[in-house]
Design an enzyme around this catalytic site. Structure first.
Site, PDB file in Angstrom:
ATOM      1  N   CYS A 101       0.833  -0.952  -0.029  1.00 19.00           N
ATOM      2  CA  CYS A 101       0.083   0.012  -0.095  1.00 19.00           C
ATOM      3  C   CYS A 101       0.856   1.143   0.003  1.00 19.00           C
ATOM      4  CB  CYS A 101      -1.001   0.170   1.103  1.00 19.00           C
ATOM      5  SG  CYS A 101      -2.057   1.382   1.157  1.00 19.00           S
ATOM      6  N   CYS A 199      -5.789  -2.840   7.397  1.00 19.92           N
ATOM      7  CA  CYS A 199      -6.695  -1.454   7.403  1.00 19.92           C
ATOM      8  C   CYS A 199      -8.049  -1.969   6.875  1.00 19.92           C
ATOM      9  CB  CYS A 199      -6.486  -0.179   6.854  1.00 19.92           C
ATOM     10  SG  CYS A 199      -6.111  -0.289   5.131  1.00 19.92           S
TER      11      CYS A 199
END
Length: 360
Positions: A101, A199
């Site tokens: 990410c 997340c």
């Protein structure tokens, strides 16, 4: 850190770290733009990826008096982070999506957007530091001052171009100092709980994988979800697993009851087997890292370093030796527990990140 009317795009998650990063940059004279990234809206998404995180970020931007925008990168996040995450588990490996990410989205896609908008820097709430090393003529990456919160491990794969355009305002602060600063300025998120590591998952990753397979069955290779034998070190079948995607090196859960504690010590995709053994069999002296990225300088000869095989794993003394291409052999002075394919190994010299790669 440079000062002046430079434009900075701050990635605001709605948490205290990114919010305080924006606060610090504003106070230092930067022209700050707040950006929230809409990355995932599935049923398993956590708070920081959802509406609540974006609304908290919007409130912070309003309090700071800075412009605020939301960018939808769900498609990019799906292709560059979520699909590789699932594929790694299906191949019997244990992925680290946070590194991808950072590399692909926060400092990849977002950096391209910053360039389009003629923004000088992008900034995040990571606990790490960058600086320009004049002798090496390269940007280097250092640990954050708060050793408990240091996040340099997740940033090892960044390129020189990315490092030259990144600001980490929290690098010289501790978490407690960050919360204090946020509270003194009146940011409502000053005591907000920290977000979880992955997340986009607010439940067990196994449930996430099962849901993905049900909605994506025709497209994906689902061999990693087929039951198969659990074998011991003598090759004897001692149980049945529910799919190699649900097992990781060092795991005890899901392998059945035995006369003595057993752990997953190997995952074999080709044979669709899980091998179990005693705790002592989890310790290994060496590993091979692939797709290694070097930050300060490329490795040309064997070198003593401190190596970290997981984010929360303590650093250990090791000798690293270059192999063909971007591979490196890592030999530890003392055996390390549960070296796990798919995880990252990061190399340090004191507080400086030399580089890192993926455990093969």
């Amino acid at each position: 850190m440079k000062k002046g009317k430079k434009r900075v795009m701050v990635a605001l998650s709605g948490g205290v770290d990114s919010s305080t990063a924006a606060l610090l940059l504003t106070s230092q004279g930067y022209e700050v733009i707040g950006i929230s990234l809409k990355l995932y809206s599935g049923i398993h998404s956590s708070e920081c990826c959802g509406v609540k995180g974006i609304e908290d970020a919007r409130g912070v931007a309003h309090k700071l008096g800075i412009p605020f925008y939301v960018l939808n990168y769900e498609r990019e996040f799906e292709e560059k982070v979520i699909k590789p995450f699932c594929q790694e588990y299906e191949n019997g490996r244990t992925p680290n999506p946070c590194v991808l990410c950072n590399e692909e989205i926060k400092f990849g896609t977002l950096l391209k957007k910053a360039e389009e908008l003629r923004v000088d820097y992008i900034a995040t709430g990571h606990y790490a530091r960058t600086e320009y090393h004049s002798a090496a003529r390269r940007y280097i990456l250092r640990k954050g001052r708060d050793k408990e919160k240091d996040q340099s491990y997740f940033l090892f794969s960044l390129s020189q171009k990315q490092l030259s355009r990144i600001l980490f305002p929290l690098g010289d602060y501790t978490k407690s100092e960050v919360r204090r600063l946020a509270g003194e300025f009146g940011l409502k998120v000053h005591n907000k709980a920290a977000s979880q590591e992955v997340c986009f998952i607010n439940t067990d990753y196994r449930e996430f994988l099962k849901a993905r397979i049900r909605t994506d069955r025709t497209e994906r290779n689902i061999s990693g979800l087929k039951p198969g034998p659990i074998v011991n070190t003598e090759g004897e079948t001692v149980g049945e697993h529910q799919g190699i995607a649900f097992y990781a090196i060092g795991q005890r859960k899901g392998i059945g009851a035995h006369r003595k504690p057993l752990y997953v010590i190997a995952v074999d995709k080709d044979k669709n087997t899980i091998k179990v053994g005693e705790d002592r069999e989890l310790y290994k002296n060496e590993l091979t890292a692939q797709r290694v990225n070097w930050i300060k300088e490329k490795l040309t000869h064997p070198r003593k370093v401190k190596a970290k095989i997981r984010y929360k794993h303590p650093e250990a003394e090791a000798m690293i030796t270059p192999l063909n291409g971007t591979k490196v052999e890592v030999r530890f002075t003392r055996p390390q527990r549960a070296i796990t394919p798919g995880q990252a190994v990061v190399f340090y010299e004191q507080d400086m990140v030399l580089g890192g790669g993926w455990i093969h």
